[in-house]
Design a protein around this motif. Structure first.
Motif, PDB file in Angstrom:
ATOM      1  N   LYS A  45       0.817  -1.215   0.000  1.00  0.00           N
ATOM      2  CA  LYS A  45       0.000   0.000   0.000  1.00  0.00           C
ATOM      3  C   LYS A  45       0.853   1.269   0.000  1.00  0.00           C
ATOM      4  CE  LYS A  45      -3.811  -2.386   0.213  1.00  0.00           C
ATOM      5  NZ  LYS A  45      -4.648  -2.505  -1.003  1.00  0.00           N
ATOM      6  N   ARG A  46       2.183   1.131   0.062  1.00  0.00           N
ATOM      7  CA  ARG A  46       3.054   2.299   0.076  1.00  0.00           C
ATOM      8  C   ARG A  46       3.402   2.782  -1.334  1.00  0.00           C
ATOM      9  NH1 ARG A  46       7.812   0.350   1.948  1.00  0.00           N
ATOM     10  NH2 ARG A  46       8.641   2.478   2.043  1.00  0.00           N
ATOM     11  N   ILE A  47       2.930   2.084  -2.338  1.00  0.00           N
ATOM     12  CA  ILE A  47       3.237   2.473  -3.708  1.00  0.00           C
ATOM     13  C   ILE A  47       1.947   2.623  -4.502  1.00  0.00           C
ATOM     14  CG2 ILE A  47       3.490   0.100  -4.571  1.00  0.00           C
ATOM     15  CD1 ILE A  47       5.791   1.146  -6.358  1.00  0.00           C
ATOM     16  N   ASP A  48       1.957   3.585  -5.422  1.00  0.00           N
ATOM     17  CA  ASP A  48       0.823   3.768  -6.311  1.00  0.00           C
ATOM     18  C   ASP A  48       1.374   4.064  -7.710  1.00  0.00           C
ATOM     19  OD1 ASP A  48      -1.770   3.893  -7.162  1.00  0.00           O
ATOM     20  OD2 ASP A  48      -2.283   5.734  -6.092  1.00  0.00           O
ATOM     21  N   PHE A  49       0.480   4.103  -8.683  1.00  0.00           N
ATOM     22  CA  PHE A  49       0.897   4.222 -10.078  1.00  0.00           C
ATOM     23  C   PHE A  49       0.115   5.346 -10.748  1.00  0.00           C
ATOM     24  CE2 PHE A  49       1.463   0.000  -8.480  1.00  0.00           C
ATOM     25  CZ  PHE A  49       2.741  -0.350  -8.895  1.00  0.00           C
ATOM     26  N   VAL A  50       0.792   6.097 -11.597  1.00  0.00           N
ATOM     27  CA  VAL A  50       0.181   7.245 -12.269  1.00  0.00           C
ATOM     28  C   VAL A  50       0.456   7.131 -13.768  1.00  0.00           C
ATOM     29  CG1 VAL A  50       0.103   9.754 -12.472  1.00  0.00           C
ATOM     30  CG2 VAL A  50       0.514   8.695 -10.226  1.00  0.00           C
ATOM     31  N   GLY A  51      -0.603   7.047 -14.559  1.00  0.00           N
ATOM     32  CA  GLY A  51      -0.442   6.949 -16.004  1.00  0.00           C
ATOM     33  C   GLY A  51       0.225   8.186 -16.576  1.00  0.00           C
ATOM     34  N   GLY A  52       1.094   7.971 -17.559  1.00  0.00           N
ATOM     35  CA  GLY A  52       1.888   9.053 -18.111  1.00  0.00           C
ATOM     36  C   GLY A  52       1.092  10.140 -18.799  1.00  0.00           C
ATOM     37  N   ILE A  53      -0.131   9.818 -19.241  1.00  0.00           N
ATOM     38  CA  ILE A  53      -0.916  10.832 -19.925  1.00  0.00           C
ATOM     39  C   ILE A  53      -1.279  11.979 -18.990  1.00  0.00           C
ATOM     40  CG2 ILE A  53      -3.209   9.855 -19.476  1.00  0.00           C
ATOM     41  CD1 ILE A  53      -3.825  10.515 -22.479  1.00  0.00           C
ATOM     42  N   ARG A  54      -1.190  11.743 -17.677  1.00  0.00           N
ATOM     43  CA  ARG A  54      -1.509  12.800 -16.723  1.00  0.00           C
ATOM     44  C   ARG A  54      -0.371  13.795 -16.561  1.00  0.00           C
ATOM     45  NH1 ARG A  54      -5.513  11.041 -12.040  1.00  0.00           N
ATOM     46  NH2 ARG A  54      -5.830  13.259 -12.301  1.00  0.00           N
ATOM     47  N   GLY A  55       0.800  13.423 -17.047  1.00  0.00           N
ATOM     48  CA  GLY A  55       1.908  14.371 -17.071  1.00  0.00           C
ATOM     49  C   GLY A  55       2.641  14.511 -15.754  1.00  0.00           C
ATOM     50  N   VAL A  56       3.776  15.219 -15.823  1.00  0.00           N
ATOM     51  CA  VAL A  56       4.615  15.367 -14.624  1.00  0.00           C
ATOM     52  C   VAL A  56       3.963  16.246 -13.575  1.00  0.00           C
ATOM     53  CG1 VAL A  56       6.758  14.961 -15.883  1.00  0.00           C
ATOM     54  CG2 VAL A  56       5.883  17.290 -15.671  1.00  0.00           C
ATOM     55  N   LYS A  57       3.034  17.111 -13.966  1.00  0.00           N
ATOM     56  CA  LYS A  57       2.379  17.983 -12.984  1.00  0.00           C
ATOM     57  C   LYS A  57       1.621  17.174 -11.944  1.00  0.00           C
ATOM     58  CE  LYS A  57       3.762  21.906 -14.632  1.00  0.00           C
ATOM     59  NZ  LYS A  57       4.763  22.689 -13.877  1.00  0.00           N
ATOM     60  N   GLU A  58       1.044  16.053 -12.376  1.00  0.00           N
ATOM     61  CA  GLU A  58       0.330  15.199 -11.422  1.00  0.00           C
ATOM     62  C   GLU A  58       1.301  14.552 -10.452  1.00  0.00           C
ATOM     63  OE1 GLU A  58      -2.784  12.991  -9.521  1.00  0.00           O
ATOM     64  OE2 GLU A  58      -2.592  14.923 -10.549  1.00  0.00           O
ATOM     65  N   LEU A  59       2.479  14.140 -10.932  1.00  0.00           N
ATOM     66  CA  LEU A  59       3.492  13.578 -10.043  1.00  0.00           C
ATOM     67  C   LEU A  59       3.953  14.629  -9.044  1.00  0.00           C
ATOM     68  CD1 LEU A  59       5.685  11.686 -12.688  1.00  0.00           C
ATOM     69  CD2 LEU A  59       3.864  10.741 -11.261  1.00  0.00           C
ATOM     70  N   GLU A  60       4.232  15.824  -9.528  1.00  0.00           N
ATOM     71  CA  GLU A  60       4.675  16.899  -8.636  1.00  0.00           C
ATOM     72  C   GLU A  60       3.595  17.232  -7.611  1.00  0.00           C
ATOM     73  OE1 GLU A  60       5.676  20.048 -11.303  1.00  0.00           O
ATOM     74  OE2 GLU A  60       7.685  19.252 -11.741  1.00  0.00           O
ATOM     75  N   ARG A  61       2.346  17.266  -8.053  1.00  0.00           N
ATOM     76  CA  ARG A  61       1.251  17.593  -7.132  1.00  0.00           C
ATOM     77  C   ARG A  61       1.160  16.598  -5.992  1.00  0.00           C
ATOM     78  NH1 ARG A  61      -3.576  16.126  -5.627  1.00  0.00           N
ATOM     79  NH2 ARG A  61      -3.624  14.313  -7.012  1.00  0.00           N
ATOM     80  N   ARG A  62       1.250  15.322  -6.305  1.00  0.00           N
ATOM     81  CA  ARG A  62       1.083  14.310  -5.272  1.00  0.00           C
ATOM     82  C   ARG A  62       2.256  14.282  -4.300  1.00  0.00           C
ATOM     83  NH1 ARG A  62      -1.611   8.827  -7.415  1.00  0.00           N
ATOM     84  NH2 ARG A  62      -1.835   8.601  -5.159  1.00  0.00           N
ATOM     85  N   VAL A  63       3.439  14.632  -4.794  1.00  0.00           N
ATOM     86  CA  VAL A  63       4.605  14.689  -3.899  1.00  0.00           C
ATOM     87  C   VAL A  63       4.586  15.979  -3.081  1.00  0.00           C
ATOM     88  CG1 VAL A  63       7.119  14.809  -3.803  1.00  0.00           C
ATOM     89  CG2 VAL A  63       6.014  13.205  -5.363  1.00  0.00           C
ATOM     90  N   ASN A  64       4.299  17.100  -3.742  1.00  0.00           N
ATOM     91  CA  ASN A  64       4.297  18.384  -3.028  1.00  0.00           C
ATOM     92  C   ASN A  64       3.217  18.454  -1.954  1.00  0.00           C
ATOM     93  OD1 ASN A  64       6.362  19.211  -4.697  1.00  0.00           O
ATOM     94  ND2 ASN A  64       5.074  20.434  -6.053  1.00  0.00           N
TER      95      ASN A  64
END
Length: 368
Positions: free
Chosen positions: A345-364
């Motif tokens: 449960k400590r890992i999740d997956f984000v499809g690339g079509i959502r772009g790096v902004k979604e990755l940054e949002r979830r980390v920030n």
């Protein structure tokens, strides 16, 4: 041999196509789906993510969620929003993003061919997601989202597609994300037979997206066949919905990982540990890997480019030398303690079509 079978699809009337169309169930979380479907009672999100019509505190896996999905599906049919074709058809579906278009044949493919390896898999499934889709299929008694398959392009199929798309598509719209969607009905028996005969010469189909839906379709078929004393293997539940794109048209996006914590490591310690097997360099812009052995990492509002040391790329194991294996075997498991990404449960997956902004949002946000 690859089997593709026509079916009597439930389709929205052309005037409703754009309103009914929705993103796949696993692209949006519940809150995003609620916002996207707000004010649109005929969005298919009410079927694919029916929790949006129930109180937020109800578990995603509560029986009421699946029952609501079935209720919403039946309402779309009863209200005439979805209408079933009177005889089995195949369909042609086109997606256009920018200047790139891919054309896929929509039909039903064989559960048995999935089980015997004619339909090739490339990733393992997460039990909770597999359970979820199995319950959704069994409760709605429907396949509400297609599996994305690809195949080695065949000139004969290309020629048929070229002919079909000469006619105006009954459904043609551009979605909010600027992707154009077009849809044709293939109801001519001669054309359907030609497509089926050509696919009989196709040795393998490959899952590009939809491993959980395919696994769930197989489980649902097994449950239904066990309950049917007259099972023959030709029943509708022995097939599942798919869209098949030729390999030379598809664009497959990356599937990014986000991790909840560093398993006790400080950011500085993590970077030093990674340097034992990767060149680690800070980047002023998001990192888009371009070569084998390259990775982008976003940590503490800073992007890094990781390049695997040469010894990690020399591996006679066909699977072991893949980037996804290097990431799992050298970072996720030994450093971050994520030994089974299917269940952790400590890992999740984000499809690339959502772009790096979604990755940054979830980390920030501190979530990941």
């Amino acid at each position: 041999m690859s089997i593709i079978r026509p079916f009597k699809g439930f389709r929205p009337l052309p005037i409703h196509g754009a309103q009914v169309a929705a993103k796949p169930y696993d692209v949006l979380n519940s809150e995003e789906a609620r916002n996207e479907a707000q004010g649109n009672p005929i969005s298919f999100l009410h079927v694919g993510k029916p929790e949006i019509d129930l109180p937020a505190e109800i578990s995603l896996y509560d029986a009421r969620v699946y029952e609501k999905g079935n209720e919403n599906l039946q309402k779309l049919v009863a209200d005439g929003i979805l209408k079933q074709d009177t005889h089995p058809c195949l369909y042609l579906y086109a997606q256009t993003m920018g200047t790139r278009t891919q054309y896929g044949i929509v039909g039903c493919v064989s559960v048995q061919e999935y089980l015997d390896g004619t339909i090739k898999k490339h990733e393992l499934t997460r039990p909770d997601k597999e359970d979820d889709r199995t319950r959704h299929i069994l409760t709605t008694n429907a396949h509400t989202g297609p599996i994305f398959l690809t195949y080695h392009a065949e000139r004969q199929i290309d020629d048929i597609i070229e002919h079909v798309r000469l006619s105006p598509p009954p459904v043609d719209f551009v979605a909010d994300d600027e992707v154009r969607h077009q849809f044709w009905i293939i109801e001519d028996t001669k054309t359907i037979n030609a497509i089926q005969e050509t696919f009989h010469q196709v040795r393998f189909l490959y899952i590009a997206d939809g491993h959980h839906r395919a696994a769930a379709a197989a489980r649902a078929a097994k449950e239904k066949s066990t309950a049917n004393p007259h099972h023959t293997g030709n029943e509708e539940y022995s097939f599942f919905l798919a869209v098949l794109f030729p390999h030379n048209q598809v664009r497959i996006f990356e599937y990014n990982r986000v991790v909840k914590d560093l398993k006790g490591h400080s950011a500085e310690n993590l970077l030093e540990t990674l340097k034992k097997e990767f060149d680690v360099r800070a980047s002023t812009t998001p990192v888009n890997p371009e070569h084998k052995g390259e990775f982008g990492m976003y940590l503490k509002q800073q992007w890094y480019k990781l390049v695997a040391h040469p010894h990690l790329l020399v591996n006679t194991d066909l699977v072991g030398h893949l980037d996804v294996s290097i990431l799992q075997d050298r970072v996720l498991a030994p450093i971050l303690g994520i030994n089974d990404p299917r269940t952790d449960k400590r890992i999740d997956f984000v499809g690339g079509i959502r772009g790096v902004k979604e990755l940054e949002r979830r980390v920030n946000s501190g979530e990941m």
